[in-house]
Design a protein around this motif. Structure first.
Motif, PDB file in Angstrom:
ATOM      1  N   LEU A  97      37.405  -5.571  44.555  1.00 38.49           N
ATOM      2  CA  LEU A  97      36.771  -5.683  43.250  1.00 38.49           C
ATOM      3  C   LEU A  97      35.254  -5.635  43.381  1.00 38.49           C
ATOM      4  O   LEU A  97      34.576  -4.928  42.634  1.00 38.49           O
ATOM      5  CB  LEU A  97      37.214  -6.965  42.542  1.00 38.49           C
ATOM      6  CG  LEU A  97      36.615  -7.198  41.155  1.00 38.49           C
ATOM      7  CD1 LEU A  97      37.051  -6.076  40.211  1.00 38.49           C
ATOM      8  CD2 LEU A  97      37.051  -8.531  40.617  1.00 38.49           C
ATOM      9  N   VAL A  98      34.719  -6.374  44.342  1.00 34.89           N
ATOM     10  CA  VAL A  98      33.279  -6.378  44.555  1.00 34.89           C
ATOM     11  C   VAL A  98      32.811  -4.992  44.992  1.00 34.89           C
ATOM     12  O   VAL A  98      31.790  -4.488  44.522  1.00 34.89           O
ATOM     13  CB  VAL A  98      32.881  -7.452  45.595  1.00 34.89           C
ATOM     14  CG1 VAL A  98      31.427  -7.323  45.993  1.00 34.89           C
ATOM     15  CG2 VAL A  98      33.174  -8.838  45.053  1.00 34.89           C
ATOM     16  N   LEU A  99      33.569  -4.366  45.888  1.00 31.90           N
ATOM     17  CA  LEU A  99      33.211  -3.033  46.351  1.00 31.90           C
ATOM     18  C   LEU A  99      33.225  -2.037  45.202  1.00 31.90           C
ATOM     19  O   LEU A  99      32.300  -1.243  45.055  1.00 31.90           O
ATOM     20  CB  LEU A  99      34.163  -2.581  47.457  1.00 31.90           C
ATOM     21  CG  LEU A  99      33.859  -1.231  48.083  1.00 31.90           C
ATOM     22  CD1 LEU A  99      32.504  -1.239  48.763  1.00 31.90           C
ATOM     23  CD2 LEU A  99      34.941  -0.857  49.076  1.00 31.90           C
ATOM     24  N   ARG A 100      34.245  -2.080  44.372  1.00 33.60           N
ATOM     25  CA  ARG A 100      34.321  -1.157  43.240  1.00 33.60           C
ATOM     26  C   ARG A 100      33.187  -1.411  42.251  1.00 33.60           C
ATOM     27  O   ARG A 100      32.565  -0.476  41.754  1.00 33.60           O
ATOM     28  CB  ARG A 100      35.653  -1.270  42.517  1.00 33.60           C
ATOM     29  CG  ARG A 100      35.722  -0.200  41.435  1.00 33.60           C
ATOM     30  CD  ARG A 100      36.908  -0.183  40.518  1.00 33.60           C
ATOM     31  NE  ARG A 100      38.143  -0.652  41.014  1.00 33.60           N
ATOM     32  CZ  ARG A 100      39.062  -1.256  40.244  1.00 33.60           C
ATOM     33  NH1 ARG A 100      38.839  -1.444  38.980  1.00 33.60           N
ATOM     34  NH2 ARG A 100      40.194  -1.655  40.744  1.00 33.60           N
ATOM     35  N   ARG A 101      32.882  -2.676  41.997  1.00 34.25           N
ATOM     36  CA  ARG A 101      31.791  -3.011  41.081  1.00 34.25           C
ATOM     37  C   ARG A 101      30.454  -2.519  41.638  1.00 34.25           C
ATOM     38  O   ARG A 101      29.655  -1.929  40.915  1.00 34.25           O
ATOM     39  CB  ARG A 101      31.754  -4.515  40.831  1.00 34.25           C
ATOM     40  CG  ARG A 101      30.719  -4.909  39.785  1.00 34.25           C
ATOM     41  CD  ARG A 101      30.687  -6.387  39.539  1.00 34.25           C
ATOM     42  NE  ARG A 101      30.327  -7.047  40.783  1.00 34.25           N
ATOM     43  CZ  ARG A 101      30.813  -8.218  41.180  1.00 34.25           C
ATOM     44  NH1 ARG A 101      31.668  -8.852  40.434  1.00 34.25           N
ATOM     45  NH2 ARG A 101      30.426  -8.748  42.308  1.00 34.25           N
ATOM     46  N   ASN A 102      30.214  -2.743  42.937  1.00 30.43           N
ATOM     47  CA  ASN A 102      28.967  -2.285  43.547  1.00 30.43           C
ATOM     48  C   ASN A 102      28.871  -0.763  43.549  1.00 30.43           C
ATOM     49  O   ASN A 102      27.808  -0.199  43.282  1.00 30.43           O
ATOM     50  CB  ASN A 102      28.848  -2.811  44.983  1.00 30.43           C
ATOM     51  CG  ASN A 102      28.601  -4.296  45.029  1.00 30.43           C
ATOM     52  OD1 ASN A 102      28.247  -4.921  44.034  1.00 30.43           O
ATOM     53  ND2 ASN A 102      28.797  -4.871  46.192  1.00 30.43           N
ATOM     54  N   LEU A 103      29.969  -0.099  43.851  1.00 29.89           N
ATOM     55  CA  LEU A 103      29.969   1.355  43.862  1.00 29.89           C
ATOM     56  C   LEU A 103      29.730   1.913  42.461  1.00 29.89           C
ATOM     57  O   LEU A 103      28.955   2.857  42.285  1.00 29.89           O
ATOM     58  CB  LEU A 103      31.286   1.884  44.438  1.00 29.89           C
ATOM     59  CG  LEU A 103      31.381   3.382  44.645  1.00 29.89           C
ATOM     60  CD1 LEU A 103      30.306   3.876  45.603  1.00 29.89           C
ATOM     61  CD2 LEU A 103      32.755   3.751  45.174  1.00 29.89           C
TER      62      LEU A 103
END
Length: 140
Positions: A4-10
């Motif tokens: 989730l954090v990775l998708r949000r950052n991306l």
């Protein structure tokens, strides 16, 4: 880093990149300050590499990026090169099909030196992210 954090950052990085590109394009900064093209393409390389890493974190059964650094590095650079080449083709087609027949639109291509410089900075951005990921997440 969770998915989730990775998708949000991306997603944030992707939207920020396109906002930056839009401001630079509409403001005419690519023409008035030619050096602006270098950091934008560097960030495009970082973004391409980030998409590559996101894909393989999303589908871990395809490839384990943490175990094969040199293979991963070649794949990251290849993916960034592909994205960069496709971007340059879009610019070329825009110039050839749209800007050529318009009196008010500027061309996007400034010649071979500009195109190769763009591709170089795409690769340098991807290389920088690959090294960062190796040192930050996979250094054993």
């Amino acid at each position: 880093m969770t998915r989730l954090v990775l998708r949000r950052n991306l997603t944030f990085f992707l939207l920020s990149f396109f906002a930056l590109h839009s401001v630079v394009s509409m403001g005419g900064f690519y023409r008035s300050m030619s050096w602006v093209d270098m950091p934008v393409h560097f960030l495009a390389g970082v973004l391409s590499a980030a998409v590559f890493y996101w894909f393989f974190q999303r589908f871990p059964s395809h490839f384990d990026a943490s175990r094969h650094f040199w293979v991963t590095l070649l794949m990251v650079l290849g993916f960034a090169a592909l994205v960069g080449i496709l971007w340059e083709f879009v610019e070329f087609l825009y110039d050839f099909l749209i800007a050529k027949y318009s009196f008010n639109l500027d061309t996007l291509q400034f010649g071979l030196r500009d195109t190769l410089g763009d591709l170089l900075f795409d690769l340098l951005g991807a290389l920088a992210l690959a090294i960062f990921v190796k040192l930050r997440y996979h250094n054993r």
